[in-house]
Scaffold this active site. Structure first.
Site, PDB file in Angstrom:
ATOM      1  CE  LYS A 229      -1.799   2.911   2.817  1.00 12.27           C
ATOM      2  NZ  LYS A 229      -1.781   4.157   2.026  1.00 12.27           N
ATOM      3  N   GLY A 282       7.021   4.981   8.238  1.00 11.33           N
ATOM      4  CA  GLY A 282       6.193   6.170   8.415  1.00 11.33           C
ATOM      5  C   GLY A 282       6.400   6.751   9.793  1.00 11.33           C
ATOM      6  CB  SER A 283       4.293   9.029  11.761  1.00 10.73           C
ATOM      7  OG  SER A 283       3.081   8.303  11.738  1.00 10.73           O
ATOM      8  CD  GLU A 304      13.045   4.026   8.013  1.00 13.99           C
ATOM      9  OE1 GLU A 304      12.964   4.958   8.853  1.00 13.99           O
ATOM     10  OE2 GLU A 304      13.048   4.201   6.794  1.00 13.99           O
ATOM     11  CB  CYS A 339      13.029   8.795   8.623  1.00 16.70           C
ATOM     12  SG  CYS A 339      13.931   7.810   7.442  1.00 16.70           S
ATOM     13  CD  GLU A 436      10.143  12.409  11.788  1.00 20.76           C
ATOM     14  OE1 GLU A 436       9.067  11.810  11.971  1.00 20.76           O
ATOM     15  OE2 GLU A 436      11.132  11.895  11.244  1.00 20.76           O
TER      16      GLU A 436
END
Ligand code: NDP
Length: 532
Positions: A229, A282-283, A304, A339, A436
């Site tokens: 996805k 992602g987050s 990750e 990231c 972040e």
């Protein structure tokens, strides 16, 4: 993250006025207001005009609901495509196809050598279509086409080429065993490393093609079947990659691609009982949701996630100019949407002013513009949502009393552009220091004491990456060892290679992508014991 559902031909962002990009040769390439963005090539425009459907069991199919959502060019807010809005039932069909392909398809019967060749061909096809993929990535994500052409696309190809070699080297061990309760008995014991099975992969928007490669390369080399996805903001290069996978000879059902939103398609994939493993980038916030969703069938999880990476410059840096350039590139590369961005700049007191004014001077020189313009050095942020998020942090920093050496504002005009920003006079409790931001915003702090430096550098819930600039090799090793981060760059930053493992300490994730370490994420060990 999105919280509402969308409707046929509309999206969450569909309430605003939108403009459609036209190919080169059709006026300025846009309707509505004037835009400085160059037109896309006719070949890509023709590809974009075709229906963008889900890849399930080797066929391109519309969403079961018939719904689509809009994809925007972040340089000028124009709609560049409509893609299928996959939801629960689409995910169910994709997972069933992957399950069939894994349990009874040709993929697992194929020799490792044949499988490796298929994976290699994917890399070749990416290189053959490099210009087109770079252009696509640029209009979808906003990044400069030249950067996508020099970095994202070749790195994606290299990842497949690197992983292709592993297909023939997935080995177990023979293990001499003693079995004290069976005196006199002899055994031949060995391990097999087998694919995990059906893997769900959820990827973000900052390096759309490259993240698809990081996920698909090792999954395929080790014989798994996948449901991928892509991020809702940037689904296009994954769909083009799907076409190349078919051309490379990936059998039906081995890779299924479902475009859609995180809360629907992503959540359904993460929770699906027939999925054996979920791999997410992602987050950190959504990473935790994934872990909870995976608990239902205890599927394996690799993550990750985010970062707030310290980049440390000592006054004995061998080349201060290189360190300043490195610090600027550590935060401004990919518009800070990395990231591992070096978003906390820690500088030894004596050189603090020199470094900060040097990084600010670099920031001021950066040419903002649409990704397709040849002279653009930094494009727009990926989306309106990300623009609001980054400018929100900029506002919070100002309200908290930080000093903006340069930047701090949205660029006027169309598109989601923000100024490269350098901030000083910050305190540890400010949100711009702790959280972040995922934009071109760096906070600079001075340090004097090396011991205090380490605790400050590690004072974050994240642990993805760090940088150290010094000519003192012993100090470099000491600091690298003391930093709690999955990657430490010494006298360099943002150096990536398919052979180098990447991943996070602390809340930056679980597991390592790339290198041979990633094979552990996509294989499981079976011990076989034969009584002789
Ligand atoms: P998300 O973590 O929300 O998105 C990453 C992926 O997860 C997307 O494919 C997303 O789908 C999907 N997703 C979202 N919610 C769920 C869910 N409940 N279940 C399953 N999948 C889900 O990142 P955002 O795009 O919202 O960005 C927000 C922040 O996240 C950024 O500002 C940045 O700080 C961080 N981030 C970190 C990245 C990294 O590389 N570590 C990459 C991207 C963002 P959808 O696209 O529909 O939302």
């Amino acid at each position: 993250m999105k919280t509402a559902t969308s409707h046929p031909q509309t999206s969450l962002r569909g309430t605003k006025s939108t403009r459609i990009i036209k190919p080169a040769g059709h006026g300025n390439g846009h309707s509505g207001k004037e835009s400085s963005a160059p037109a896309i090539t006719p070949a890509l425009a023709a590809w974009l005009a075709k229906p963008k459907q889900n890849l399930i069991d080797g066929k391109w199919v519309p969403a079961v609901s018939g719904k689509t959502f809009e994809v925007f060019n972040p340089a000028n807010d124009s709609v560049i495509a409509h893609v299928a809005e996959g939801e629960l039932e689409d995910i169910n069909r994709a997972v069933s196809a992957a399950r069939r392909a894994f349990d009874s398809g040709p993929w697992r019967r194929m020799t490792p050598s044949e499988r490796g060749k298929v994976v290699w061909r994917i890399g070749d096809l990416i290189l053959r279509h490099a210009d087109e993929l770079a252009e696509l990535e640029s209009i979808d994500n906003g990044k400069p086409r030249a950067v996508a052409r020099a970095a994202d696309v070749p790195l994606a190809a290299d990842l497949f080429h690197y992983m292709a070699g592993w297909a023939t080297k997935i080995e177990g061990h023979t293990i001499p065993i003693s079995v004290p309760y069976a005196p006199g008995a002899t055994f031949h014991a060995f391990t097999l490393r087998e694919p995990v099975g059906v893997v769900g992969q959820i990827i973000p928007w900052n390096f759309p093609l490259l993240m698809a490669a990081w996920k698909l390369g090792p999954a395929l080399a080790t014989g798994n079947c996948v449901v991928l996805k892509p991020a809702e903001q940037t689904p296009l290069s994954a769909l083009r990659l799907g076409e190349l996978l078919i051309e490379a000879g990936v059998p039906d059902g081995v890779v299924n691609i479902v475009t859609g939103f995180g809360e629907t398609a992503g959540a359904a994939l993460a929770a699906h009982d027939e999925v054996d493993k979920i791999a997410f980038t992602g987050s950190t916030e959504v990473g935790k949701i994934i872990v909870r969703a995976a608990a239902g069938n205890l599927k394996k999880v690799s993550l990750e996630l985010g970062g707030k990476s310290p980049n440390i410059i000592f006054k004995d840096a061998a080349d201060l100019g290189a360190a300043i350039n490195g610090a600027a590139s550590a935060i401004f590369f990919n518009h800070g949407q990395c990231c591992c961005a070096g978003s906390r700049l820690l500088v030894e007191g004596d050189i603090f002013d020199t470094v900060v004014s040097g990084v600010a001077a670099q920031a001021k020189k950066i040419k903002l513009g649409p990704g397709l313009s040849a002279d653009t050095e930094m494009g727009p942020l990926v989306s309106r949502e990300q623009l609001q998020r980054v400018t929100g942090y900029m506002r919070q920093g100002k309200e908290a009393g930080a000093c903006y050496v340069t930047g701090g504002e949205r660029k006027r005009g169309e598109g989601y552009f923000v100024e490269p920003t350098v901030i000083k006079d910050v305190t540890p409790n400010m949100s711009i220091v702790r959280e972040e931001i995922f934009g071109p915003v760096v906070v600079a702090e001075a340090f004097t004491d090396a011991d205090e430096l380490i605790s400050r550098a590690n004072h974050t819930e994240y642990g993805l990456a760090a940088g150290v600039w010094t000519r003192d090799i012993a100090k470099a090793h000491r600091i690298a060892s003391a930093l709690r981060a999955g990657t430490v760059w010494v006298n360099c930053y943002n150096i990536f290679d398919a052979a180098l493992p990447f991943g996070g300490y602390k809340q930056s994730g679980w597991g390592r992508e790339m290198g041979h370490e990633v094979l552990n994420l996509y294989t499981q060990t079976k011990a076989v014991v034969c009584g002789l």
